[in-house]
Design a protein around this motif. Structure first.
Motif, short mmCIF file in Angstrom:
data_model
loop_
_atom_site.label_atom_id
_atom_site.label_comp_id
_atom_site.label_asym_id
_atom_site.label_seq_id
_atom_site.Cartn_x
_atom_site.Cartn_y
_atom_site.Cartn_z
N VAL A 161 0.60 29.32 0.71
CA VAL A 161 0.26 27.95 1.13
C VAL A 161 -1.22 27.65 0.88
O VAL A 161 -1.57 26.60 0.34
CB VAL A 161 0.65 27.72 2.61
CG1 VAL A 161 0.08 26.41 3.14
CG2 VAL A 161 2.17 27.74 2.76
N ALA A 162 -2.11 28.57 1.23
CA ALA A 162 -3.55 28.34 1.05
C ALA A 162 -3.90 28.17 -0.43
O ALA A 162 -4.74 27.32 -0.78
CB ALA A 162 -4.36 29.48 1.67
N PHE A 163 -3.28 28.95 -1.30
CA PHE A 163 -3.53 28.79 -2.75
C PHE A 163 -3.20 27.37 -3.18
O PHE A 163 -3.98 26.71 -3.87
CB PHE A 163 -2.69 29.80 -3.55
CG PHE A 163 -2.69 29.51 -5.03
CD1 PHE A 163 -3.73 29.95 -5.83
CD2 PHE A 163 -1.66 28.77 -5.62
CE1 PHE A 163 -3.74 29.67 -7.20
CE2 PHE A 163 -1.67 28.49 -6.98
CZ PHE A 163 -2.73 28.94 -7.77
N TRP A 164 -2.02 26.89 -2.80
CA TRP A 164 -1.60 25.56 -3.23
C TRP A 164 -2.48 24.47 -2.62
O TRP A 164 -2.77 23.46 -3.27
CB TRP A 164 -0.12 25.34 -2.92
CG TRP A 164 0.74 26.23 -3.77
CD1 TRP A 164 1.49 27.29 -3.36
CD2 TRP A 164 0.88 26.17 -5.19
NE1 TRP A 164 2.11 27.88 -4.44
CE2 TRP A 164 1.75 27.21 -5.57
CE3 TRP A 164 0.37 25.33 -6.18
CZ2 TRP A 164 2.11 27.44 -6.90
CZ3 TRP A 164 0.73 25.55 -7.50
CH2 TRP A 164 1.58 26.60 -7.85
N GLN A 165 -2.94 24.67 -1.40
CA GLN A 165 -3.84 23.69 -0.80
C GLN A 165 -5.15 23.61 -1.58
O GLN A 165 -5.71 22.52 -1.74
CB GLN A 165 -4.10 24.03 0.67
CG GLN A 165 -2.90 23.72 1.54
CD GLN A 165 -3.06 24.14 2.98
OE1 GLN A 165 -3.61 25.20 3.28
NE2 GLN A 165 -2.54 23.31 3.88
N ARG A 166 -5.65 24.73 -2.08
CA ARG A 166 -6.86 24.72 -2.91
C ARG A 166 -6.65 23.96 -4.22
O ARG A 166 -7.61 23.56 -4.87
CB ARG A 166 -7.31 26.16 -3.22
CG ARG A 166 -7.94 26.85 -2.04
CD ARG A 166 -8.65 28.15 -2.45
NE ARG A 166 -7.81 29.08 -3.19
CZ ARG A 166 -7.03 30.01 -2.65
NH1 ARG A 166 -6.93 30.12 -1.34
NH2 ARG A 166 -6.33 30.82 -3.41
N HIS A 167 -5.40 23.77 -4.59
CA HIS A 167 -5.07 23.05 -5.83
C HIS A 167 -4.46 21.68 -5.54
O HIS A 167 -3.62 21.20 -6.32
CB HIS A 167 -4.15 23.92 -6.70
CG HIS A 167 -4.88 25.10 -7.26
ND1 HIS A 167 -5.63 25.04 -8.40
CD2 HIS A 167 -5.00 26.37 -6.79
CE1 HIS A 167 -6.18 26.22 -8.63
NE2 HIS A 167 -5.81 27.04 -7.67
N ASP A 168 -4.89 21.08 -4.44
CA ASP A 168 -4.57 19.68 -4.10
C ASP A 168 -3.15 19.43 -3.64
O ASP A 168 -2.71 18.28 -3.62
CB ASP A 168 -4.90 18.74 -5.26
CG ASP A 168 -6.36 18.82 -5.68
OD1 ASP A 168 -7.21 19.01 -4.79
OD2 ASP A 168 -6.64 18.71 -6.88
N ASP A 173 10.76 32.72 6.11
CA ASP A 173 10.03 32.12 7.22
C ASP A 173 8.65 31.68 6.76
O ASP A 173 7.99 32.38 5.99
CB ASP A 173 9.87 33.14 8.36
CG ASP A 173 11.20 33.48 9.01
OD1 ASP A 173 12.14 32.67 8.93
OD2 ASP A 173 11.28 34.58 9.61
N GLY A 174 8.22 30.54 7.21
CA GLY A 174 6.89 30.04 6.89
C GLY A 174 6.78 29.32 5.56
O GLY A 174 5.72 28.83 5.21
N ALA A 175 7.85 29.27 4.78
CA ALA A 175 7.81 28.53 3.50
C ALA A 175 7.62 27.05 3.80
O ALA A 175 8.14 26.53 4.79
CB ALA A 175 9.09 28.76 2.71
#
Length: 181
Positions: free
Chosen positions: A145-152, A166-168
């Protein structure tokens, strides 16, 4: 070791990585990267991946480092934000409002940190621009999730199909988008 830049334009200090169109001949390498990246938890069959490739070959790429497959991305046009089921062959692409569904982006552990994921994501962004797709949707596994947030990408408050763990989180980004530096 000298720093070299792959054809994607990303700094890849562990060697030269390049991305190219994924073909059916690459599926064994994709399966190997998938197993290295996810273990046994999220293994999709060669037939499921081959079907996604057949439906949208222009939206699938492999990354190679020193001649070996070290990452891949499979994307395809989609309609609506509800993602397709995991482990299921798509009979056809749906009709309706078009967006891009980024089905899977995986990088083998030894290539992480070398810019491979960003290079593959750049390929998807370029495809979206060419295809006129102004929104991308994906399901991020909990640890990504954090990786994708860094990519907008931002989370969407909607449940994801069973099988993603879980957590997806369902996430979306609009095109065009600024890229992190």
């Amino acid at each position: 070791m000298a720093t070299e830049v792959g054809s994607s334009g990303h700094d890849l200090s562990r060697g030269t990585a390049s991305t190219r169109a994924l073909t059916a001949a690459d599926l064994d390498a994709v399966l190997a990267v998938q197993r290295a990246a996810y273990g046994d938890a999220y293994q999709e069959s060669a037939s499921v991946l081959a079907r996604k490739l057949a439906l949208a070959p222009e939206a699938c790429w492999i990354a190679e480092l020193d001649g070996r497959g070290v990452g891949y991305v499979l994307a395809h046009p989609w309609a609506g934000i509800a993602p397709p089921a995991l482990h299921a062959e798509l009979p056809r692409l749906p009709e309706g409002e078009r967006l891009a569904f980024l089905h899977d982006l995986a990088v083998s552990p030894e290539a992480r940190g070398a810019g491979v994921a960003a290079a593959l994501l750049d390929r998807v962004r370029d495809w979206c621009a060419r295809a006129g797709l102004r929104r991308m949707v994906l399901v991020a596994l909990e640890d990504a999730v954090a990786f994708w947030q860094r990519h907008d990408f931002v989370p969407i408050d909607q449940p994801v199909p069973l099988g993603y763990g879980d957590g997806a989180r369902l996430m979306a980004a609009r095109q065009p988008s600024s890229r992190p530096s």
